[in-house]
Design a protein around this motif. Structure first.
Motif, PDB file in Angstrom:
ATOM      1  N   MET A 170       0.816  -1.212   0.000  1.00  0.00           N
ATOM      2  CA  MET A 170       0.000   0.000   0.000  1.00  0.00           C
ATOM      3  C   MET A 170       0.854   1.268   0.000  1.00  0.00           C
ATOM      4  O   MET A 170       0.436   2.315   0.472  1.00  0.00           O
ATOM      5  CB  MET A 170      -0.957   0.024   1.208  1.00  0.00           C
ATOM      6  N   THR A 171       2.063   1.153  -0.556  1.00  0.00           N
ATOM      7  CA  THR A 171       2.914   2.344  -0.662  1.00  0.00           C
ATOM      8  C   THR A 171       2.759   3.013  -2.019  1.00  0.00           C
ATOM      9  O   THR A 171       3.252   4.121  -2.219  1.00  0.00           O
ATOM     10  CB  THR A 171       4.392   1.976  -0.450  1.00  0.00           C
ATOM     11  N   LYS A 172       2.107   2.320  -2.957  1.00  0.00           N
ATOM     12  CA  LYS A 172       1.833   2.919  -4.263  1.00  0.00           C
ATOM     13  C   LYS A 172       0.385   2.634  -4.629  1.00  0.00           C
ATOM     14  O   LYS A 172      -0.056   1.488  -4.581  1.00  0.00           O
ATOM     15  CB  LYS A 172       2.759   2.345  -5.336  1.00  0.00           C
ATOM     16  N   ILE A 173      -0.323   3.685  -4.993  1.00  0.00           N
ATOM     17  CA  ILE A 173      -1.704   3.568  -5.427  1.00  0.00           C
ATOM     18  C   ILE A 173      -1.763   3.979  -6.897  1.00  0.00           C
ATOM     19  O   ILE A 173      -1.249   5.045  -7.272  1.00  0.00           O
ATOM     20  CB  ILE A 173      -2.642   4.476  -4.598  1.00  0.00           C
ATOM     21  N   LYS A 220     -12.942   8.480  -4.092  1.00  0.00           N
ATOM     22  CA  LYS A 220     -12.418   7.102  -4.114  1.00  0.00           C
ATOM     23  C   LYS A 220     -11.321   6.923  -3.067  1.00  0.00           C
ATOM     24  O   LYS A 220     -11.256   5.908  -2.368  1.00  0.00           O
ATOM     25  CB  LYS A 220     -11.883   6.764  -5.509  1.00  0.00           C
ATOM     26  N   MET A 221     -10.455   7.921  -2.951  1.00  0.00           N
ATOM     27  CA  MET A 221      -9.369   7.835  -1.969  1.00  0.00           C
ATOM     28  C   MET A 221      -9.930   7.845  -0.547  1.00  0.00           C
ATOM     29  O   MET A 221      -9.489   7.076   0.316  1.00  0.00           O
ATOM     30  CB  MET A 221      -8.393   8.999  -2.165  1.00  0.00           C
ATOM     31  N   ALA A 222     -10.929   8.712  -0.310  1.00  0.00           N
ATOM     32  CA  ALA A 222     -11.512   8.821   1.022  1.00  0.00           C
ATOM     33  C   ALA A 222     -12.196   7.517   1.432  1.00  0.00           C
ATOM     34  O   ALA A 222     -12.103   7.087   2.587  1.00  0.00           O
ATOM     35  CB  ALA A 222     -12.494   9.985   1.063  1.00  0.00           C
ATOM     36  N   LEU A 259      -1.103   7.375  -8.592  1.00  0.00           N
ATOM     37  CA  LEU A 259      -1.948   8.381  -7.962  1.00  0.00           C
ATOM     38  C   LEU A 259      -1.301   8.942  -6.720  1.00  0.00           C
ATOM     39  O   LEU A 259      -1.273  10.151  -6.499  1.00  0.00           O
ATOM     40  CB  LEU A 259      -3.319   7.773  -7.633  1.00  0.00           C
ATOM     41  N   CYS A 260      -0.813   8.070  -5.867  1.00  0.00           N
ATOM     42  CA  CYS A 260      -0.092   8.542  -4.686  1.00  0.00           C
ATOM     43  C   CYS A 260       0.984   7.521  -4.319  1.00  0.00           C
ATOM     44  O   CYS A 260       0.869   6.337  -4.622  1.00  0.00           O
ATOM     45  CB  CYS A 260      -1.029   8.797  -3.510  1.00  0.00           C
ATOM     46  N   GLU A 261       2.013   8.022  -3.690  1.00  0.00           N
ATOM     47  CA  GLU A 261       3.170   7.188  -3.371  1.00  0.00           C
ATOM     48  C   GLU A 261       3.632   7.483  -1.956  1.00  0.00           C
ATOM     49  O   GLU A 261       3.999   8.611  -1.631  1.00  0.00           O
ATOM     50  CB  GLU A 261       4.309   7.458  -4.371  1.00  0.00           C
ATOM     51  N   CYS A 276       0.089   4.705   2.062  1.00  0.00           N
ATOM     52  CA  CYS A 276      -0.629   5.898   1.619  1.00  0.00           C
ATOM     53  C   CYS A 276      -1.774   6.248   2.560  1.00  0.00           C
ATOM     54  O   CYS A 276      -2.453   7.255   2.374  1.00  0.00           O
ATOM     55  CB  CYS A 276      -1.152   5.709   0.193  1.00  0.00           C
ATOM     56  N   ARG A 277      -1.995   5.412   3.592  1.00  0.00           N
ATOM     57  CA  ARG A 277      -2.930   5.753   4.666  1.00  0.00           C
ATOM     58  C   ARG A 277      -2.216   6.400   5.847  1.00  0.00           C
ATOM     59  O   ARG A 277      -2.841   6.734   6.848  1.00  0.00           O
ATOM     60  CB  ARG A 277      -3.638   4.479   5.145  1.00  0.00           C
ATOM     61  N   GLY A 278      -0.884   6.507   5.732  1.00  0.00           N
ATOM     62  CA  GLY A 278      -0.106   7.097   6.814  1.00  0.00           C
ATOM     63  C   GLY A 278       0.322   6.086   7.855  1.00  0.00           C
ATOM     64  O   GLY A 278       0.950   6.454   8.855  1.00  0.00           O
TER      65      GLY A 278
END
Length: 642
Positions: free
Chosen positions: A124-127, A154-156, A195-197, A259-261
């Motif tokens: 879950m480090t790359k979306i 979608k992210m939320a 999308l996020c990393e 990516c959720r912290g």
């Protein structure tokens, strides 16, 4: 009866207070887990989750150190900088997000602006976000804003942090996608972006030592080359500047963040240097270079790496051993250019210093012992104090052998006794010959017994002929590399002949062209002169025609010069070839003693291919024998008393 009525009335009131699907319209919430909160609302109002839609109004990002009571807020426009800070690498930092959203009931199914699919890697480090292939899309002015809002939704729903790990140019990417839709009215193929990393975890690594010198002499094997199973890497050679050892320092590593912290833990690091790195000792010939990550040990001279005791390294150029054999050392391939000198101290005079079937390649090799069957030695300098086996092979610059029965090729060879061995060299000096073959430029022999074949291109000089059945042959081809030199000259000569033919043909064509145009050019020159006298500028066409003719003349003259140079080179090559072939006339066979019968002296003429032979008689005085030629062209042997 009154009690029963009161109880019934209270129950009716409770049933009326339970929310129902009809009661839900919309509400504003603030939560740290949007998906969970929507589930709770759905259960409370007894409606399916899919009937609840939402709109994100705002979000706030907070962090705190473990053990602290209060969270600190990071402003939305500063959230991206969080990733660049050291906070994310601190396992004690907790990150959470508070989302303010408006929930409302979906009235009817609404088709998405674009079909988008979100995926993730295992950690879950790359979306990843994929814009799916679609045809017949309708562009609108609000499309870009709607896509960005849908991505946030979608992210939320997945609990991903908004605005922290997002692609830095997400808005620009969406804008380009929208532009594609606006122009093409479609998306012709799937488009995927990161999308996020988050932050990848990096495991700690202990200190380690790499012995580069042990691998520097190995490479990719050629399939056509037979593997030498006797080569066990007894010594490892290096050149100046080669990396010998390298200590890689320990690294601590660091935690990761999804990516959720969420924290991705790593094992506790081991940061001490390994014992090998701590205990390395070096001597002269090795220098140290160190940076934050490595300690490098580099050779400052040629030689081989010796480790006289554990983790103690030195570059040496002399190796003293008892033998080179399959049993003890295996083959030794140090290379001629590494300046390694091998001394083999054999204590048993009947034992082989260089054993059967092994290879030795080094700068210098010296031994008082013998060379075994099938052994191969290659070095600049070779000294053999014993004897060489019939199947042994030696290649060197300088070779000195006590008793030679094998094969040797070198620039210079000195042999005490040649016994049925083979010698190829430039200069050969032998004390006693009892059979064998010699091919050289110059051969000097103290004593010749019987059955020797001595072939030289320039000189054979013998102090004493003691036996018979010997052949003394003067042959220009006996010189090492003669065939290759002749072949190169003949190849170059053929090339020059072809060039002469080509140039001659070109010159002939140009000469014909010049001759055919002579009358026209004379007329043009006359016309130009007349116009100049009249003060009239000559037409450009006439000028250009004259220039073209002059260009042809210039090319012709250049080709003539080139042809002359090629012819000179051709004659030089012919002269060089003739000189090489006629060198036999300058060669000599000299015998400082009386001749024995049944010996043969032969001079080989290459052009024409003729042999001039002389068979001396028993007791004939020693002579200097050379090749001559009569006026009639007959080849004769001239004998001059010594």
């Amino acid at each position: 009866m009154a009690l029963l009525d009161r109880f019934k009335k209270r129950s009716d009131t409770q049933e009326q207070s339970v929310p129902t699907a009809g009661d839900f319209t919309k509400m504003t919430i603030e939560t740290g887990d949007l998906a969970k909160h929507i589930d709770k609302v759905a259960q409370e109002y007894r409606i399916p989750v899919k009937m609840i839609d939402f709109k994100i109004l705002s979000y706030r990002t907070f962090y705190r150190k473990r053990g602290e009571k209060k969270y600190k807020e990071i402003k939305t426009d500063q959230a991206k900088k969080l990733r660049e800070s050291e906070l994310l690498l601190d396992p004690d930092i907790e990150i959470r997000q508070q989302i303010k959203a408006e929930l409302f009931k979906k009235e009817r199914a609404k088709a998405p602006v674009l079909k988008m699919v979100i995926g993730a890697n295992k950690a879950m480090t790359k979306i990843f976000l994929t814009f799916k292939k679609q045809q017949i899309l309708q562009y609108s002015d609000t499309m870009e804003r709607e896509i960005l809002a849908e991505i946030d939704r979608k992210m939320a729903r997945l609990g991903l942090l908004l605005g922290v790990f997002n692609h830095e140019d997400l808005q620009g990417i969406v804008s380009r996608v929208v532009s594609t839709v606006r122009v093409n009215k479609s998306i012709d193929e799937d488009m995927q972006i990161v999308l996020c990393e988050g932050v990848e975890a990096e495991a700690p690594s202990p200190a380690r030592i790499t012995y580069h010198y042990k691998h520097s002499n190995t490479g990719k094997l050629d399939e056509d080359v037979q593997v030498d199973y006797a080569d066990r890497g007894y010594i490892q050679t290096v050149s100046e500047g080669d990396l010998i050892l390298e200590c890689t320092k320990a690294t601590e590593g660091h935690i990761g963040r999804t990516c959720r912290g969420e924290v991705i833990p790593v094992p506790q690091p081991h940061i001490e240097l390994s014992e090998e790195c701590e205990g390395i000792e070096i001597e002269e010939g090795i220098r140290i270079e160190e940076d934050e990550e490595h300690i490098r040990y580099i050779a400052t001279r040629k030689g081989y790496v010796n480790e006289p005791r554990q983790n103690h390294f030195v570059i040496q150029d002399e190796l003293v051993i008892d033998e080179v054999s399959f049993r003890t050392t295996g083959s030794i391939e140090a290379g001629e250019d590494k300046d390694v000198k091998i001394h083999i101290q054999t204590h048993d005079e009947f034992a082989d210093s260089v054993g059967s079937g092994v290879r030795v390649e080094t700068s210098e090799l010296r031994t008082h012992g013998n060379v075994g069957s099938g052994a191969y030695i290659k070095a600049k300098v070779v000294e053999i104090g014993g004897q060489t086996h019939q199947t042994s092979v030696i290649e060197a610059k300088e070779a000195k052998i006590q008793l030679h029965k094998g094969s040797v090729e070198a620039d210079s060879v000195e042999i005490e006794i040649l016994e049925s061995g083979k010698v190829i060299a430039d200069v050969v000096r032998i004390n006693k010959i009892s059979g064998g073959e010699i091919q050289a430029k110059e051969v000097y022999v103290q004593s010749v017994l019987s059955n020797a074949i001595i072939k030289a291109s320039h000189l054979i000089e013998i102090e004493q002929v003691e036996g018979n059945g010997n052949k003394f042959i003067i042959d220009p081809t006996a010189q090492r590399g003669f065939a290759e030199m002749v072949e190169k000259i003949e190849t170059d000569l053929n090339e020059r002949k072809k060039e002469v033919a080509t140039l001659t043909q070109k010159i002939k064509r140009l000469r014909t062209k010049i001759h055919n145009e002579k009358e026209t050019i004379d007329q043009i020159n006359q016309r130009i002169s007349e116009l100049k006298e009249q003060g009239v500028r000559p037409p450009e066409a006439l000028i250009n025609k004259l220039k073209e003719h002059q260009k042809v003349i210039k090319e012709h003259n250049l080709l003539l010069k080139e042809l002359k140079d090629v012819k000179i080179e051709k004659e030089r090559l012919k002269s060089e070839l003739k000189e090489m072939q006629s060198s036999v006339f300058d060669a000599k066979v000299i015998n400082h003693s009386i001749w024995k019968e049944f010996n043969e002296i032969k001079f080989m003429i290459l052009n024409p291919p003729v042999e001039a032979v002389y068979l001396p008689k028993e007791g004939e005085m020693g002579e200097e024998i050379t090749l001559g030629q009569t006026e009639e062209g007959e080849f004769i042997l001239n004998r001059k008393g010594s």
